[in-house]
Design an enzyme around this catalytic site. Structure first.
Site, mmCIF file in Angstrom:
data_model
loop_
_atom_site.group_PDB
_atom_site.id
_atom_site.type_symbol
_atom_site.label_atom_id
_atom_site.label_comp_id
_atom_site.label_asym_id
_atom_site.label_seq_id
_atom_site.Cartn_x
_atom_site.Cartn_y
_atom_site.Cartn_z
ATOM 1 N N ARG A 37 -31.048 7.505 40.050
ATOM 2 C CA ARG A 37 -30.405 6.664 39.019
ATOM 3 C C ARG A 37 -29.874 5.359 39.598
ATOM 4 O O ARG A 37 -29.771 4.359 38.901
ATOM 5 C CB ARG A 37 -29.182 7.395 38.406
ATOM 6 C CG ARG A 37 -29.451 8.655 37.678
ATOM 7 C CD ARG A 37 -28.132 9.258 37.163
ATOM 8 N NE ARG A 37 -27.298 9.838 38.230
ATOM 9 C CZ ARG A 37 -27.442 11.077 38.704
ATOM 10 N NH1 ARG A 37 -28.354 11.864 38.193
ATOM 11 N NH2 ARG A 37 -26.683 11.545 39.676
ATOM 12 N N CYS A 126 -11.199 19.318 51.266
ATOM 13 C CA CYS A 126 -10.070 18.381 51.391
ATOM 14 C C CYS A 126 -8.712 19.092 51.491
ATOM 15 O O CYS A 126 -7.885 18.752 52.344
ATOM 16 C CB CYS A 126 -10.068 17.381 50.240
ATOM 17 S SG CYS A 126 -10.449 18.110 48.646
ATOM 18 N N LYS A 205 -12.048 28.754 49.236
ATOM 19 C CA LYS A 205 -12.261 27.845 50.378
ATOM 20 C C LYS A 205 -10.975 27.790 51.206
ATOM 21 O O LYS A 205 -10.995 27.860 52.435
ATOM 22 C CB LYS A 205 -12.582 26.432 49.884
ATOM 23 C CG LYS A 205 -13.929 26.262 49.201
ATOM 24 C CD LYS A 205 -14.029 24.847 48.629
ATOM 25 C CE LYS A 205 -15.050 24.757 47.519
ATOM 26 N NZ LYS A 205 -14.956 23.491 46.764
ATOM 27 N N HIS A 234 -3.687 14.983 47.404
ATOM 28 C CA HIS A 234 -3.365 16.372 47.073
ATOM 29 C C HIS A 234 -2.012 16.752 47.695
ATOM 30 O O HIS A 234 -1.697 16.334 48.815
ATOM 31 C CB HIS A 234 -4.410 17.323 47.668
ATOM 32 C CG HIS A 234 -5.780 17.224 47.048
ATOM 33 N ND1 HIS A 234 -6.034 16.588 45.861
ATOM 34 C CD2 HIS A 234 -6.977 17.712 47.485
ATOM 35 C CE1 HIS A 234 -7.323 16.689 45.572
ATOM 36 N NE2 HIS A 234 -7.922 17.357 46.542
HETATM 37 N N1 LIG Z 1 -13.482 13.783 46.019
HETATM 38 C C1 LIG Z 1 -12.956 14.425 47.046
HETATM 39 O O1 LIG Z 1 -11.740 14.393 47.308
HETATM 40 C C2 LIG Z 1 -13.823 15.180 47.995
HETATM 41 C C3 LIG Z 1 -13.239 15.645 49.176
HETATM 42 C C4 LIG Z 1 -14.036 16.353 50.071
HETATM 43 C C5 LIG Z 1 -15.351 16.566 49.778
HETATM 44 N N2 LIG Z 1 -15.899 16.115 48.603
HETATM 45 C C6 LIG Z 1 -17.325 16.359 48.373
HETATM 46 O O2 LIG Z 1 -18.035 15.133 48.465
HETATM 47 C C7 LIG Z 1 -19.128 15.130 47.555
HETATM 48 C C8 LIG Z 1 -19.056 13.929 46.644
HETATM 49 O O3 LIG Z 1 -17.842 13.979 45.922
HETATM 50 P P1 LIG Z 1 -17.334 12.733 45.063
HETATM 51 O O4 LIG Z 1 -15.948 13.096 44.637
HETATM 52 O O5 LIG Z 1 -17.562 11.455 45.799
HETATM 53 O O6 LIG Z 1 -18.322 12.824 43.788
HETATM 54 P P2 LIG Z 1 -18.844 11.651 42.837
HETATM 55 O O7 LIG Z 1 -17.815 10.575 42.722
HETATM 56 O O8 LIG Z 1 -19.287 12.326 41.609
HETATM 57 O O9 LIG Z 1 -20.119 11.031 43.605
HETATM 58 C C9 LIG Z 1 -21.301 11.760 43.797
HETATM 59 C C10 LIG Z 1 -22.263 10.982 44.674
HETATM 60 O O10 LIG Z 1 -23.387 11.798 44.940
HETATM 61 C C11 LIG Z 1 -24.582 11.122 44.536
HETATM 62 N N3 LIG Z 1 -25.565 12.058 44.060
HETATM 63 C C12 LIG Z 1 -25.440 12.940 43.042
HETATM 64 N N4 LIG Z 1 -26.598 13.628 42.875
HETATM 65 C C13 LIG Z 1 -27.458 13.161 43.803
HETATM 66 C C14 LIG Z 1 -28.801 13.449 44.133
HETATM 67 N N5 LIG Z 1 -29.493 14.379 43.470
HETATM 68 N N6 LIG Z 1 -29.385 12.767 45.141
HETATM 69 C C15 LIG Z 1 -28.692 11.829 45.817
HETATM 70 N N7 LIG Z 1 -27.415 11.493 45.559
HETATM 71 C C16 LIG Z 1 -26.806 12.161 44.553
HETATM 72 C C17 LIG Z 1 -24.111 10.207 43.428
HETATM 73 O O11 LIG Z 1 -25.074 9.174 43.244
HETATM 74 P P3 LIG Z 1 -25.265 8.445 41.802
HETATM 75 O O12 LIG Z 1 -24.141 7.454 41.687
HETATM 76 O O13 LIG Z 1 -26.595 7.816 41.935
HETATM 77 O O14 LIG Z 1 -25.207 9.517 40.763
HETATM 78 C C18 LIG Z 1 -22.793 9.713 44.011
HETATM 79 O O15 LIG Z 1 -23.021 8.745 44.983
HETATM 80 C C19 LIG Z 1 -19.077 16.484 46.848
HETATM 81 O O16 LIG Z 1 -19.938 17.372 47.520
HETATM 82 C C20 LIG Z 1 -17.633 16.905 46.994
HETATM 83 O O17 LIG Z 1 -17.488 18.292 46.959
HETATM 84 C C21 LIG Z 1 -15.165 15.409 47.718
#
Ligand SMILES: NC(=O)c1ccc[n+]([C@@H]2O[C@H](COP(=O)([O-])OP(=O)(O)OC[C@H]3O[C@@H](n4cnc5c(N)ncnc54)[C@H](OP(=O)(O)O)[C@@H]3O)[C@@H](O)[C@H]2O)c1
Length: 329
Positions: A37, A126, A205, A234
């Site tokens: 996308r 996190c 977790k 958090h």
């Molecule tokens: N938020 C937190 O505090 C946090 C902390 C630790 C770990 N995490 C982990 O980090 C990851 C991302 O979290 P987030 O909060 O940043 O989520 P997010 O804001 O929803 O961002 C998701 C990212 O993943 C990409 N993505 C989704 N589907 C994909 C695919 N099929 N192929 C390639 N790229 C894809 C999206 O790209 P598009 O923009 O193109 O859709 C976007 O760049 C998750 O696994 C989450 O569990 C998050």
């Protein structure tokens, strides 16, 4: 280093680019990767524009390091493909954390376990990272028996969609829902999906990851994870029972002497950690240190950190820095 940031358009991805830039990570070539996308969209890093590419193109470019923050399914499918071409993957999702063949790393605690053979390295959850940062030095000195934790988690922990839901609700605008209920003026005792045992995945977790990081299964953890309408970080209310007794001043000093941990603890001046002040900081803040008067050798504390920084991006970049410094990539 040729570096790929997978999930560059996401909540964590944005902070990842900020942290890489702030810490001047040695990047010779940068690949910004997201879903189909977003391919072709532009993002900037250090005043230079980059077009987003897809995962297949990123694998073909054989980066030295790929930092993944794109969800568990993307990691499960694509991290092995990067590893196959020689890339070392640092993964932010939960996909590999409990895999016994993968290391789960908080650099201040167990980066010394890493070797050249580790091609997929897991970044902990996190809420786990900020918890173990405070628990590790205390466990070493007083030996933990049992930890009971309740979290107060920021909407930024769920991703872009959840932050938008909160903003929409605050503005009185109808929009897409990331949660099954309103989050503004609410508290959802529901982080991640429910499991068969009645706990949520986030709670499990928190119960399992610290044992792996501290390489010790002798203590137990019970968790309740709650989502609240904050965005900066958090918070966690933590009750820890130790085998050995402690002195509160020693605990305060021990935590303050721990790299990456800052104690904010003075009831006389209303000093305690809060998410709006932890926002955009790398430290883990600890306060409200009290002896649990209902039980021997037991401590109560309050831990706050920015889930997008030490809880995700900063921890991942620290792992990458360790790999470079120790010539493991
Ligand atoms: N938020 C937190 O505090 C946090 C902390 C630790 C770990 N995490 C982990 O980090 C990851 C991302 O979290 P987030 O909060 O940043 O989520 P997010 O804001 O929803 O961002 C998701 C990212 O993943 C990409 N993505 C989704 N589907 C994909 C695919 N099929 N192929 C390639 N790229 C894809 C999206 O790209 P598009 O923009 O193109 O859709 C976007 O760049 C998750 O696994 C989450 O569990 C998050």
């Amino acid at each position: 280093m040729k570096v790929a940031v997978v999930g560059a358009t996401g909540m964590v991805g944005e902070v990842m680019l900020k942290v890489l830039s702030e810490r001047n990570f040695p990047i010779t070539e940068l690949l910004l990767v997201a879903s189909e996308r977003s391919v072709g969209k532009k993002l900037s890093y250090k005043d230079k524009e980059y077009a987003i590419i897809g995962l297949a193109d990123a694998v073909a470019a054989k980066p030295d390091i790929a930092i993944f923050s794109a969800g568990g399914d993307t990691s499960l499918e694509w991290a092995p493909k990067f590893a196959e071409v020689g890339t070392t993957v640092v993964d932010n999702s939960s996909a590999w954390r409990m895999d016994p063949t993968k290391k789960l790393v908080v650099p201040e605690i167990n980066a010394n376990e890493l070797t050249k053979e580790d091609k997929i390295i897991a970044n902990p959850n996190c809420s786990t990272i900020q918890l173990v940062m405070a628990l590790a030095p205390l466990h070493k000195k007083y030996k933990m028996k049992r930890v009971v934790i309740s979290t107060y988690q920021s909407v930024s922990g769920t991703g872009v969609k959840a932050v938008r839901q909160l903003e929409n609700e605050m503005a009185g605008v109808q929009g897409e829902m990331a949660y099954p209920y309103p989050i503004n003026r609410n508290a959802l005792p529901h982080c991640d999906v429910f499991l068969e045992n009645g706990y949520t995945k986030e709670e499990m977790k928190l119960a399992r990851e610290p044992q792996k990081i501290l390489d010790d299964r002798s203590f137990s953890i019970s968790a309740t994870a709650v989502r609240i309408p904050t965005a900066g970080g958090h918070s966690e209310s933590v009750n820890v029972e130790f085998e050995n007794d402690f002195d509160l001043n020693d605990v305060r000093k021990l935590l303050n002497d721990t790299p990456g941990v800052t104690v904010q603890d003075n009831p006389d001046t209303n000093t305690y950690p809060m998410p709006i002040y932890a926002h955009d900081k790398d430290e883990v803040f600890v306060g409200r240190l009290r002896r649990d008067e209902s039980q021997r050798n037991t401590l109560n504390m309050w831990i706050v950190a920015d889930n997008l920084r030490k809880g995700a991006a900063t921890n991942a970049v620290q792992i990458a820095e360790y790999l470079v410094k120790n010539q493991l990539v």
